[in-house]
Design a protein around this motif. Structure first.
Motif, PDB file in Angstrom:
ATOM      1  N   GLY A  73      52.998  36.246  18.274  1.00 10.96           N
ATOM      2  CA  GLY A  73      52.918  34.803  18.083  1.00 10.96           C
ATOM      3  C   GLY A  73      53.996  34.123  18.935  1.00 10.96           C
ATOM      4  O   GLY A  73      54.950  34.771  19.378  1.00 10.96           O
ATOM      5  N   THR A  74      53.834  32.817  19.162  1.00 12.16           N
ATOM      6  CA  THR A  74      54.779  32.150  20.070  1.00 12.16           C
ATOM      7  C   THR A  74      56.203  32.207  19.536  1.00 12.16           C
ATOM      8  O   THR A  74      57.158  32.066  20.291  1.00 12.16           O
ATOM      9  N   GLN A  75      56.364  32.380  18.179  1.00 13.38           N
ATOM     10  CA  GLN A  75      57.707  32.494  17.614  1.00 13.38           C
ATOM     11  C   GLN A  75      58.183  33.946  17.574  1.00 13.38           C
ATOM     12  O   GLN A  75      59.345  34.215  17.311  1.00 13.38           O
ATOM     13  N   GLY A  79      55.949  37.647  21.810  1.00 12.31           N
ATOM     14  CA  GLY A  79      55.210  36.427  22.117  1.00 12.31           C
ATOM     15  C   GLY A  79      56.121  35.365  22.727  1.00 12.31           C
ATOM     16  O   GLY A  79      55.720  34.640  23.648  1.00 12.31           O
ATOM     17  N   GLY A  80      57.372  35.253  22.235  1.00 10.92           N
ATOM     18  CA  GLY A  80      58.337  34.294  22.759  1.00 10.92           C
ATOM     19  C   GLY A  80      58.608  34.550  24.228  1.00 10.92           C
ATOM     20  O   GLY A  80      58.604  33.625  25.050  1.00 10.92           O
ATOM     21  N   LYS A  83      55.674  33.712  26.315  1.00  8.98           N
ATOM     22  CA  LYS A  83      55.474  32.255  26.432  1.00  8.98           C
ATOM     23  C   LYS A  83      56.320  31.695  27.568  1.00  8.98           C
ATOM     24  O   LYS A  83      55.879  30.807  28.314  1.00  8.98           O
ATOM     25  N   GLN A  84      57.565  32.240  27.690  1.00  7.63           N
ATOM     26  CA  GLN A  84      58.429  31.801  28.802  1.00  7.63           C
ATOM     27  C   GLN A  84      57.793  32.119  30.156  1.00  7.63           C
ATOM     28  O   GLN A  84      58.035  31.452  31.147  1.00  7.63           O
ATOM     29  N   VAL A  88      50.260  32.887  26.659  1.00  9.52           N
ATOM     30  CA  VAL A  88      50.140  32.724  25.217  1.00  9.52           C
ATOM     31  C   VAL A  88      48.920  33.500  24.737  1.00  9.52           C
ATOM     32  O   VAL A  88      47.844  33.394  25.320  1.00  9.52           O
ATOM     33  N   ARG A  92      44.123  32.420  21.202  1.00  8.76           N
ATOM     34  CA  ARG A  92      43.417  32.381  22.489  1.00  8.76           C
ATOM     35  C   ARG A  92      42.466  33.584  22.542  1.00  8.76           C
ATOM     36  O   ARG A  92      42.668  34.571  21.839  1.00  8.76           O
TER      37      ARG A  92
END
Lengths: 226, 346
Positions: A73-75, A79-80, A83-84, A88, A92
């Protein structure tokens, strides 16, 4: 055709095919490598690796989906980072591909591992005495002899990926047009008052795709055995 | 020339092997489980010795520091179970080595002709008979441009009819392809027909290594060859056909008369089994046996008498009572009466 199945349903079918094909194709090389490690190598952590590979098979899919969510997850930690880099996965279709790949991975590895175990290592020895370099022994003796097993792994993996529900819906939810795969669409239709008809039609399509995949793989296996 | 010397421990058997094999066919002979296959596997690089030294034509294959992989050893291996690649045609099996080894495949036409493989080229291994499979395996090993050919009981998996089918091919191989060969076998007839030297193995050790004739005439080794098979092999030449149809064969042990029809000058090998030889102290008279040769006792051991007949050595199997009755001991003069002789091609 369009009144037989709505555009949303068609989207779910196409998305499922896309997710399953990408998941199977991307995990195949890794599945061959892991199957080779498990079948042919003895190393510390062998059994641990085997257990890890089989984990998605024995855990509730919801748990796998949840673990994916908190990791990718983005958190989450991975996933973090992704995301950078602008990637993502959560919510999706790529996330759906990741979830189905992980869920079908143990099935692919099991089938391909059996293939490795059925190739007589004495044939590989014979190839070595004939001067074949290790990589060529793998490509010209081992791989051709286990093609039926690889095909079985692909079929099983693809079928599992087409049908994966629990981990996918937990990780990427059920967003029509984006993450709604065929099973999620059936699930959603069954909870709407007039959805039974379209649901039944999707069930038929799902069965047709699965049977088609199995038939195609058997026909291919027969051609190779010639 | 291959020089082999190595040790390797297994649970239940420790191998300590040392021998040299000259040109021609060297048979590794011994009972099942004595370490013959393990030995040739170490030579071919399929098994790593604990320590030792293996040298082929002056090239170190293994010596603790060097350990060439099988790919680099240039040793053709004919396995007991052929091990043809089931997914490839006979032709592609034969040409397998040519893809990565320079010089391989150069003799394709000659070797396929020699082994009569032409009619099989388009077949799949699964459709071949056991004998055909073994012939293809021999061709495949030869076409890998080896410096040494290893054959691990290539006939063991075949029935008698198939064996007699393959043996002439192996003889042609020995005579036409000048390649040193290690031939693993536990069959005395095969060894007699093919080998010119023998490495006798027993429980992981080499009991004796030497020329075939020397091994066959050694009473200490007779029990290893099997009592029924013990006996000498001597060389002879047909010199004349006599009026009554018998041929006179000259040997280093003296003239021997045999009922056979070969032109003078034919070279033969005569197999004289120890239990076909009778000993007599006096010059024998009134016997139906044709061949009685003067001999001197060299050694007596376990009911086997080793005799010197000129430059040849022979074995006679007699009972301890006969030894006593005839007062036989080393140096005693006697006559060896040969009841029957079998003839092998030279």
């Amino acid at each position: 055709m369009s009144d037989w199945l709505g555009p949303q349903e068609w989207q779910a079918v196409l998305l499922s095919l896309q997710v399953a094909l990408v998941a199977t194709a991307a995990s195949l090389p890794l599945a061959v490598a892991v199957a080779w490690l498990l079948a042919r190598r003895r190393f510390p952590g062998h059994d641990l690796l085997s257990a890890l590979v089989h984990l998605p098979l024995v855990m509730p899919p919801v748990v796998t989906g949840y673990l994916l969510l908190i990791t990718f997850g983005t958190q989450g930690p991975v996933g973090g980072l992704l995301k950078q880099m602008g990637i993502v996965l959560a919510f999706r279709w790529t996330g759906a591909a990741l979830a189905t790949a992980i869920m079908s991975f143990p099935l692919m590895v099991r089938a391909i591992r059996l293939g490795f175990e059925n190739v007589d290592p004495r044939l590989e020895q014979a190839a070595a005495t004939l001067g074949a370099p290790r990589a060529m022994i793998f490509l010209s003796v081992t791989l051709p002899l286990m093609l039926p097993a690889i095909l079985a792994g692909i079929t099983l993996g693809f079928a599992k990926a087409m049908g994966e529900f629990g981990a996918t819906i937990t990780f990427v939810s059920n967003i029509p047009g984006q993450t709604q795969t065929l099973p999620s669409a059936i699930y959603a239709l069954l909870s709407t008052p007039s959805g039974e008809g379209p649901a039944m039609r999707l069930v038929l399509i799902s069965a047709a795709i699965s049977i088609g995949a199995v038939l195609a793989s058997e026909a291919l296996a027969r051609r190779m055995a010639r | 020339m291959i020089e082999v010397e190595f040790q390797r421990g297994f649970p239940g058997l420790s191998l300590d092997v040392a021998f040299q094999a000259p040109a021609g066919i060297t048979a590794l002979f011994g009972p099942s489980g004595c370490g013959k296959t393990t030995t040739v596997n170490a030579v071919a690089g399929l098994l790593r010795p604990d320590r030792g030294r293996i040298v082929l034509n002056g090239r170190v294959l293994f010596d603790g520091r060097t350990d060439l992989p099988p790919q680099a050893r240039r040793i053709g291996y004919v396995f007991q179970d052929a091990r043809l690649f089931p997914h490839l045609s006979v032709a592609r099996n034969l040409r397998f080595a040519a893809r990565w080894r320079r010089g391989a495949d150069a003799d394709f036409d000659r070797i396929t002709a020699m082994l009569d493989l032409g009619p099989l080229l388009h077949r799949r291994p699964a459709t071949l008979s056991g004998g055909e499979r073994q012939r293809v395996a021999i061709g495949r090993a030869l076409l890998s441009a080896p410096e040494l050919l290893v054959m691990d009981e290539p006939l063991a998996a075949l029935d008698e009819a198939r064996k007699t089918e393959i043996l002439p091919w192996l003889e042609r191989l020995r005579d036409e392809v000048r390649l040193p060969m290690l031939y693993v076998s536990h069959s005395v007839p095969e060894v007699l027909r093919l080998a010119n030297s023998v490495v006798l193995m027993q429980q992981g050790r080499v009991r004796h290594a030497g020329p075939l004739t020397e091994v066959l005439a050694d009473p200490a080794l007779a029990p290893l060859m099997g009592a029924r098979e013990a006996g000498a092999l001597i060389a002879g030449t047909v010199v004349a056909r006599e009026a009554d149809g018998l041929s006179r064969v000259m040997t280093a042990a003296g003239p021997i008369w045999l009922a056979l029809d070969r032109p003078p000058g034919t070279r033969l090998r005569l197999r004289i089994l120890a239990h076909e030889v009778i000993l007599s102290r006096a010059a024998p008279q009134g016997l139906s046996a044709l061949n009685a040769l003067p001999a001197t006792v060299i050694d007596i051991r376990d009911g086997m008498v080793q005799l010197a007949l000129g430059d040849e050595r022979m074995l006679a199997q007699i009972t301890p009572r006969s030894v006593q009755m005839l007062d036989l001991k080393a140096g005693a003069a006697c006559h060896a009466i040969v009841k029957s002789v079998s003839v092998l091609p030279s």
